[in-house]
Design a protein around this motif. Structure first.
Motif, PDB file in Angstrom:
ATOM      1  N   ALA A  40      88.847   2.900  48.631  1.00 17.63           N
ATOM      2  CA  ALA A  40      88.324   2.724  47.269  1.00 17.63           C
ATOM      3  C   ALA A  40      87.572   3.978  46.832  1.00 17.63           C
ATOM      4  O   ALA A  40      87.637   4.380  45.669  1.00 17.63           O
ATOM      5  CB  ALA A  40      87.415   1.495  47.215  1.00 17.63           C
ATOM      6  N   ASP A  76      80.852  -0.630  49.521  1.00 18.39           N
ATOM      7  CA  ASP A  76      81.276   0.741  49.234  1.00 18.39           C
ATOM      8  C   ASP A  76      80.962   1.035  47.783  1.00 18.39           C
ATOM      9  O   ASP A  76      80.809   0.110  46.976  1.00 18.39           O
ATOM     10  CB  ASP A  76      82.774   0.893  49.496  1.00 18.39           C
ATOM     11  N   SER A  96     100.571  -4.501  48.262  1.00 18.85           N
ATOM     12  CA  SER A  96      99.555  -3.511  48.569  1.00 18.85           C
ATOM     13  C   SER A  96      99.173  -2.708  47.345  1.00 18.85           C
ATOM     14  O   SER A  96      99.976  -1.999  46.771  1.00 18.85           O
ATOM     15  CB  SER A  96     100.039  -2.576  49.662  1.00 18.85           C
ATOM     16  N   LEU A 121      97.992  -6.196  54.022  1.00 12.37           N
ATOM     17  CA  LEU A 121      97.638  -7.324  54.883  1.00 12.37           C
ATOM     18  C   LEU A 121      96.231  -7.175  55.432  1.00 12.37           C
ATOM     19  O   LEU A 121      95.641  -8.114  55.933  1.00 12.37           O
ATOM     20  CB  LEU A 121      98.597  -7.410  56.068  1.00 12.37           C
TER      21      LEU A 121
HETATM   22  P1  ADP Z   1      96.019  -2.261  51.740  1.00 10.70           P
HETATM   23  O1  ADP Z   1      94.717  -1.613  52.053  1.00 10.70           O
HETATM   24  O2  ADP Z   1      97.051  -1.986  52.785  1.00 10.70           O
HETATM   25  O3  ADP Z   1      96.501  -1.985  50.359  1.00 10.70           O
HETATM   26  P2  ADP Z   1      94.495  -4.634  51.938  1.00 10.70           P
HETATM   27  O4  ADP Z   1      94.843  -6.043  52.198  1.00 10.70           O
HETATM   28  O5  ADP Z   1      93.594  -3.994  52.910  1.00 10.70           O
HETATM   29  O6  ADP Z   1      95.814  -3.827  51.840  1.00 10.70           O
HETATM   30  O7  ADP Z   1      93.884  -4.539  50.501  1.00 10.70           O
HETATM   31  C1  ADP Z   1      94.635  -4.991  49.391  1.00 10.70           C
HETATM   32  C2  ADP Z   1      94.207  -4.299  48.136  1.00 10.70           C
HETATM   33  O8  ADP Z   1      92.961  -4.827  47.704  1.00 10.70           O
HETATM   34  C3  ADP Z   1      93.957  -2.838  48.242  1.00 10.70           C
HETATM   35  O9  ADP Z   1      95.143  -2.102  48.127  1.00 10.70           O
HETATM   36  C4  ADP Z   1      93.028  -2.578  47.076  1.00 10.70           C
HETATM   37  O10 ADP Z   1      93.751  -2.438  45.865  1.00 10.70           O
HETATM   38  C5  ADP Z   1      92.238  -3.831  47.022  1.00 10.70           C
HETATM   39  N1  ADP Z   1      90.979  -3.649  47.714  1.00 10.70           N
HETATM   40  C6  ADP Z   1      90.662  -4.133  48.930  1.00 10.70           C
HETATM   41  N2  ADP Z   1      89.397  -3.768  49.251  1.00 10.70           N
HETATM   42  C7  ADP Z   1      88.923  -3.045  48.225  1.00 10.70           C
HETATM   43  C8  ADP Z   1      87.680  -2.368  47.953  1.00 10.70           C
HETATM   44  N3  ADP Z   1      86.680  -2.375  48.853  1.00 10.70           N
HETATM   45  N4  ADP Z   1      87.545  -1.728  46.764  1.00 10.70           N
HETATM   46  C9  ADP Z   1      88.544  -1.717  45.889  1.00 10.70           C
HETATM   47  N5  ADP Z   1      89.731  -2.303  46.088  1.00 10.70           N
HETATM   48  C10 ADP Z   1      89.930  -2.970  47.236  1.00 10.70           C
END
Ligand code: ADP
Ligand code: MG
Length: 629
Positions: A40, A76, A96, A121
């Motif tokens: 992020a 964050d 994703s 995931l």
């Molecule tokens: P990936 O990281 O592989 O895309 P995740 O399941 O970890 O898959 O997260 C899914 C999506 O959720 C991320 O791609 C992002 O768009 C959003 N996301 C997750 N955590 C955060 C965060 N801390 N800040 C902003 N967006 C987030």
């Protein structure tokens, strides 16, 4: 206003898979959530770079342990999410956000801007350890409303407004009863050390001290007047955002390489040397591989190669990517382009992964050759330590052998280091490519000396791997040479010429009788040296077989093809030619000659040693008596 919903895309099918996948490495939930925070922030930086969002310099991820509340919070100050985005990215498993974002914002260099996630995931791994997961997020977009998301199972969720006031995201994990270990700060710290030690954004760990904790701590002390009821200690940064492997090799000092090695591998020994992998093409690959000093025997040494993807630790010792023999090294390898969340069987069959593995092998081989070509003296100094790696590599991978063969060294009994070619130039005779070696320079000193007296170089091959290496060189190396241990034959040590078969036969009979060995083979030769009456030879292949049988302990009796080779010109042998077959003296001399020959290749077994000593004393007495007369 509050909203309820159910995650789209058959989460019911996916959740069990995720749970199973994570079962073995449950602690990776922390890696996933923290790396999402880093992602992020990376996204925010990209926006700032493009002038779409205000530039900042306070980027950080915080991990906060709150034992009393039973939560782990990961915050964050990255781009945050709007309600729509939460629904879209968080609520659609396997969709994703990272990939979509990348499509939109590919930076000019074609790099991915350091974004970790690929598979959508990661976030759901939080449900492995949590009975409830909450998200509070405020998007960087102007006029955005902060949003609160909450779910107990990762399948149904509630959305409402949040009071989050600063841009970014806070994930709150309410840990399951049986995951309370993650409420111990040192446990969290060790998980962070494992996975996040080199993530690209500063990560801070802190703990909320509950009032009861404080009382406990000061129970025996005088500090009744502790400040506020609940406070956070000073957060402690746990990571290094600029790991050495990302620096240009030209900018790294030896001290830095050594310090990095000690820090990452907790090894007090100095590494011998290292290879800094730094490639963008054809593979995006960075890393440092260290050749550690081997402590004991080759087999006991255990390496460790840590695999990272964009500074996020993935796993140790992944054979599919790091060729097996290089796992004896210690190091870090960062491959941002690897599909890492996929299964091992996929990796095994993936063409990209195979090429990558071959590429790493090639880099290591090339580095060895460069080291040899440019710093031969240094290279020779650590050859004794690295040769097992190199030999093992040759045996395991013929391509590796082809690349390093000119930098393969053979250490002579005189402490010189010769390449194959140098050995050949100095020692190959009459089209015969024989490399003479000793497996024990001390015990085989006599045989070694015979060769050295003829100016033939004798190399030392005395480690476990050498037996395999010798076979490999003879059959797999295709250089057409053979290896002979110094006691394998008298090759090059005798004069050629007619041998007197009748005399040989007669001597053989005498020895057979005196030694009570009816099968003994006796050869009669004229030695180039006058000093020795006899030597024992054990034919190379038969000796190897018998050693192998012993090593594997399969009890298969493999007779060694031994021969007693007599020096036709030696006075003792002259004496035996005419000596009385049945006399005590003949028997003693025969036994003494045999034992002495045996002793120049190996130690006698105890009984035989005792007999030898007593016979020696007897012979000396006879000698002295004769002198007196
Ligand atoms: P990936 O990281 O592989 O895309 P995740 O399941 O970890 O898959 O997260 C899914 C999506 O959720 C991320 O791609 C992002 O768009 C959003 N996301 C997750 N955590 C955060 C965060 N801390 N800040 C902003 N967006 C987030
Ligand atoms: Mg992720």
């Amino acid at each position: 206003m509050s909203e309820k919903g159910t995650i789209s895309i058959n989460a019911q099918n996916i959740m069990p898979v995720i749970k199973k996948w994570l079962y073995s490495d449950k602690d990776i939930f922390l890696r996933e959530i923290v790396s999402n925070g880093c992602d992020a922030i990376a996204k925010y930086k990209l926006l700032a770079l493009k002038g779409e969002a205000p530039a900042r310099d306070d980027y950080r991820v915080d991990v906060i342990v709150d034992k009393a509340a039973g939560t782990l919070k990961i915050t964050d100050n990255g781009i945050g999410m709007t309600e729509d985005e939460v629904v879209k990215y968080i609520c659609q498993v396997a969709f994703s956000g990272a990939e979509e974002f990348l499509k939109q914002y590919k930076s000019d260099e074609g790099e991915n801007g350091g974004i970790i996630g690929h598979f959508g995931l990661g976030f759901y791994s939080a449900f492995m350890v949590s009975s409830r997961v909450e998200i509070d997020s405020l998007s960087w977009r102007e006029g955005a409303q902060s949003v609160h998301w909450s779910s107990e199972d990762g399948m149904s969720y509630e959305l409402s407004a949040s009071d989050k006031a600063d841009v970014g995201t806070c994930i709150t994990l309410h840990l399951n009863d049986d995951e309370k270990e993650f409420l111990e700060k040192y446990t969290v710290r060790s998980v962070l050390d494992k996975y996040c030690a080199f993530m690209p954004v500063p990560i801070f760990l802190s703990e909320v001290k509950a009032p009861e904790d404080k009382k406990d701590e000061s129970a025996g002390g005088d500090a009744e007047d502790k400040p506020e009821a609940q406070s956070e200690e000073k957060p402690e940064q746990i990571n290094d955002v600029n790991p050495l492997w990302l620096k240009r090799p030209a900018d790294c000092t030896d001290e830095e390489y050594r310090a990095f090695y000690h820090k990452v591998f907790h090894d007090y020994e100095e590494p011998l040397f290292w290879i800094h992998l730094n490639a963008e093409y054809p593979f995006n690959l960075k890393g440092i591989l260290y050749f550690p000093k081997i402590k004991n025997e080759f087999s006991a040494s255990e390496g460790q190669v840590k695999l990272y993807s964009n500074q996020v630790f993935v796993a140790d010792n992944i054979k599919e990517i790091i060729p097996e023999f290089l796992l004896l090294l210690k190091g870090v390898v960062d491959c941002p382009d690897l599909p890492l969340n996929v299964s091992r069987s996929f990796l095994q069959n993936d063409g990209y992964v195979k090429k990558l593995s071959a590429y790493i092998t090639r880099k290591v081989a090339d580095r060895l050759v460069t080291e040899f070509n440019t710093k031969r003296e240094d290279y020779q100094k650590y050859w004794d330590d690295i040769h097992p790696f190199v030999k093992y590599g040759c045996i395991r991978d013929e391509k590796f052998y082809d690349r390093v063969k000119d930098a393969l060294l053979f250490k002579t009994v005189d402490g010189e280091y010769l390449t194959l070619k140098e050995y050949g130039d100095r020692n190959y005779k009459d089209d015969k490519k024989i490399i003479f070696y000793t497996s024990d320079p001390k015990r085989q000193a006599q045989m070694v000396k015979l060769y050295r007296d003829q100016d033939t170089d004798v190399v030392v091959l005395d480690t476990l791997i050498d037996n395999n290496f010798i076979s490999f060189m003879e059959y797999g190396g295709k250089e057409g040479m053979t290896f002979k241990r110094v006691d394998a034959s008298m090759e090059g040590l005798t004069e050629t010429g007619e041998s007197d078969e009748d005399t040989r036969k007669a001597l053989e009979e005498k020895f057979r009788k005196a030694l009570k060995q009816p099968d003994l083979t006796v050869r009669l030769e004229k030695f180039r040296t006058g000093e020795l009456p006899a030597m024992i030879t054990v034919e190379e292949q038969s000796r190897r077989f018998s050693e192998m049988a012993k090593q594997w302990g399969n009890g298969m009796a493999m007779p060694e093809q031994r021969a007693l080779v007599l020096n036709a010109a030696h006075p003792l042998i002259e004496y035996l030619k005419t000596a009385d077959t049945d006399s005590d003296m003949t028997e003693m001399v025969c036994n003494q000659v045999l034992d002495l020959a045996e002793m120049s290749r190996q130690t006698l077994d105890p009984e035989r040693m005792v007999a030898f000593l007593s016979r020696s004393n007897k012979l000396l007495t006879i000698l002295c008596d004769a002198e007196k007369k």
